[in-house]
Design an enzyme around this catalytic site. Structure first.
Site, PDB file in Angstrom:
ATOM      1  N   MET A  60       0.806  -1.008   0.044  1.00 35.47           N
ATOM      2  CA  MET A  60       0.105   0.165   0.127  1.00 35.47           C
ATOM      3  C   MET A  60       0.871   1.648   0.138  1.00 35.47           C
ATOM      4  O   MET A  60       0.473   2.694   0.190  1.00 35.47           O
ATOM      5  CB  MET A  60      -1.037   0.203   0.670  1.00 35.47           C
ATOM      6  N   HIS A  69       9.646  -3.338   3.358  1.00 34.28           N
ATOM      7  CA  HIS A  69       9.484  -3.931   1.800  1.00 34.28           C
ATOM      8  C   HIS A  69      10.738  -3.721   1.086  1.00 34.28           C
ATOM      9  O   HIS A  69      10.424  -4.695   0.051  1.00 34.28           O
ATOM     10  CB  HIS A  69       8.498  -2.779   1.385  1.00 34.28           C
ATOM     11  N   GLN A  78     -10.298  -2.375   2.865  1.00 29.37           N
ATOM     12  CA  GLN A  78     -10.194  -3.383   3.573  1.00 29.37           C
ATOM     13  C   GLN A  78      -9.611  -2.190   4.780  1.00 29.37           C
ATOM     14  O   GLN A  78      -9.136  -2.467   5.945  1.00 29.37           O
ATOM     15  CB  GLN A  78      -8.336  -3.583   3.193  1.00 29.37           C
ATOM     16  N   LYS A 111       5.142 -10.600   8.633  1.00 30.80           N
ATOM     17  CA  LYS A 111       4.698  -9.787   9.635  1.00 30.80           C
ATOM     18  C   LYS A 111       2.757  -9.547   9.898  1.00 30.80           C
ATOM     19  O   LYS A 111       2.019  -9.910  11.255  1.00 30.80           O
ATOM     20  CB  LYS A 111       4.998  -8.064  10.454  1.00 30.80           C
ATOM     21  N   ASP A 112       2.072  -9.438   9.006  1.00 29.56           N
ATOM     22  CA  ASP A 112       1.070  -9.851   8.707  1.00 29.56           C
ATOM     23  C   ASP A 112       0.476 -11.152   8.783  1.00 29.56           C
ATOM     24  O   ASP A 112       0.348 -12.057   8.291  1.00 29.56           O
ATOM     25  CB  ASP A 112       0.719  -8.748   7.519  1.00 29.56           C
ATOM     26  N   SER A 143       4.435   1.144   8.534  1.00 32.01           N
ATOM     27  CA  SER A 143       3.576   2.455   8.076  1.00 32.01           C
ATOM     28  C   SER A 143       3.633   2.585   9.390  1.00 32.01           C
ATOM     29  O   SER A 143       3.570   4.082   9.189  1.00 32.01           O
ATOM     30  CB  SER A 143       3.072   2.510   6.195  1.00 32.01           C
TER      31      SER A 143
HETATM   32  O1  PAF Z   1      -0.049  -5.754   3.516  1.00 33.47           O
HETATM   33  C1  PAF Z   1      -0.631  -4.970   2.528  1.00 33.47           C
HETATM   34  O2  PAF Z   1       0.644  -3.904   2.621  1.00 33.47           O
HETATM   35  C2  PAF Z   1      -2.298  -4.754   2.219  1.00 33.47           C
HETATM   36  O3  PAF Z   1      -2.566  -5.561   3.178  1.00 33.47           O
HETATM   37  C3  PAF Z   1      -2.248  -5.435   0.701  1.00 33.47           C
HETATM   38  C4  PAF Z   1      -1.773  -7.213   0.791  1.00 33.47           C
HETATM   39  C5  PAF Z   1      -1.190  -4.807  -0.203  1.00 33.47           C
HETATM   40  C6  PAF Z   1      -3.474  -5.452   0.432  1.00 33.47           C
HETATM   41  O4  PAF Z   1      -4.245  -4.242   0.012  1.00 33.47           O
END
Ligand code: PAF
Length: 284
Positions: free
Chosen positions: A30, A37, A60, A150-151, A187
């Site tokens: 994003m 990243h 989201q 992380k996610d 972020s």
């Molecule tokens: O992890 C993220 O930055 C977002 O959830 C993703 C996977 C780019 C989807 O918008």
């Protein structure tokens, strides 16, 4: 580095690479890019051509969340990506990703897991994530896609979506990149005040403490969760949850000594909602 905004352009380039026998890996983001990243982009780069997508996905975010204030800095992001050797930046606008608008867009849902953990606090979040990632995969048609660990819940959900829908893409797991003091890079860390930034590493420290206790034989997971949440409160956090789960699929944590666990947490520090996790107990 090419910068393109349309599905037609990105597909044309992917087609050319594929004809030349090259593999293409997508890193969806994003934007508001930072070192974590770049680590994902470099991991992708070891596999061939790299596309990074930047799209702040409105579906989201729930009303009242940080969609409006989420940082958007495409030029600075593009500079970082160029330095990291990324081949193509795909930065589509909202109309490109959601051509029929946001009124009632087609959705992709992974039920159950999407309502658990973070989903219990952000009930529409993962539906937005799966819906946009399905779109991005179909727009780009990469050979592989990288999601950061992380996610963790997002990673498990997206892996399941790819498997269930037979999407012909390899899911590659990216590492967690941390600051020197242990804070997972995000972020959203920029929402922290200086004092909050100093307090923030306690989240990772607490998860590591839980992981160490589990590895030392502790099996009262509910007790550990309660204790960790209380300690986080004492450190100034407002925790949504601390949870011990089975690492493979976020099911109930196994009691057996051979299990692999993940300790996950989401906690507010001021206006920043921080998430982190630690996987433990792989061997024995
Ligand atoms: O992890 C993220 O930055 C977002 O959830 C993703 C996977 C780019 C989807 O918008």
């Amino acid at each position: 580095m090419q910068i393109v905004a349309s599905k037609a352009q990105v597909r044309a380039q992917v087609g050319r690479w594929r004809e030349a026998g090259e593999r293409v890996t997508l890193v969806p983001t994003m934007g508001a890019l930072h070192k974590a990243h770049m680590d994902l982009a470099r991991l992708a780069g070891r596999r061939g051509r790299v596309i990074v997508s930047i799209f702040v996905n409105p579906t989201q975010f729930a009303p009242g969340e940080d969609f409006e204030r989420y940082p958007r800095e495409l030029d600075a992001d593009a500079d970082l990506l160029r330095e990291a050797g990324v081949d193509l930046l795909f930065a589509p606008g909202q109309d490109e990703v959601y051509p029929r608008g946001l009124e009632d867009p087609t959705r992709v849902e992974v039920p159950g897991l999407s309502g658990d953990l973070c989903g219990a606090y952000r009930p529409t979040h993962f539906s937005g994530v799966t819906s946009v990632v399905a779109r991005l995969l179909l727009m780009v048609l990469p050979d592989a896609v990288v999601f950061g660990r992380k996610d963790y819940q997002q990673l498990v959900i997206l892996r399941r979506m790819v498997e269930d829908l037979h999407v012909p893409v390899e899911v590659v797991e990216g590492p967690i990149t941390r600051e020197m003091d242990g804070l997972a890079m995000s972020s959203r860390n920029r929402y922290l005040t200086e004092a909050q930034r100093r307090a923030a590493p306690a989240l990772h420290a607490e998860l590591r403490r839980c992981a160490a206790r589990i590895e030392a034989g502790e099996r009262d997971f509910a007790g550990l969760e309660r204790e960790a949440a209380a300690r986080l409160k004492d450190a100034g956090f407002a925790p949504d949850y601390v949870a011990v789960r089975r690492a493979a699929d976020l099911g109930p944590p196994p009691a057996s000594a051979a299990g692999e666990w993940v300790v996950l947490a989401a906690a507010w520090l001021g206006s920043a909602r921080l998430i982190d996790n630690v996987v433990c107990g792989a061997a024995s």
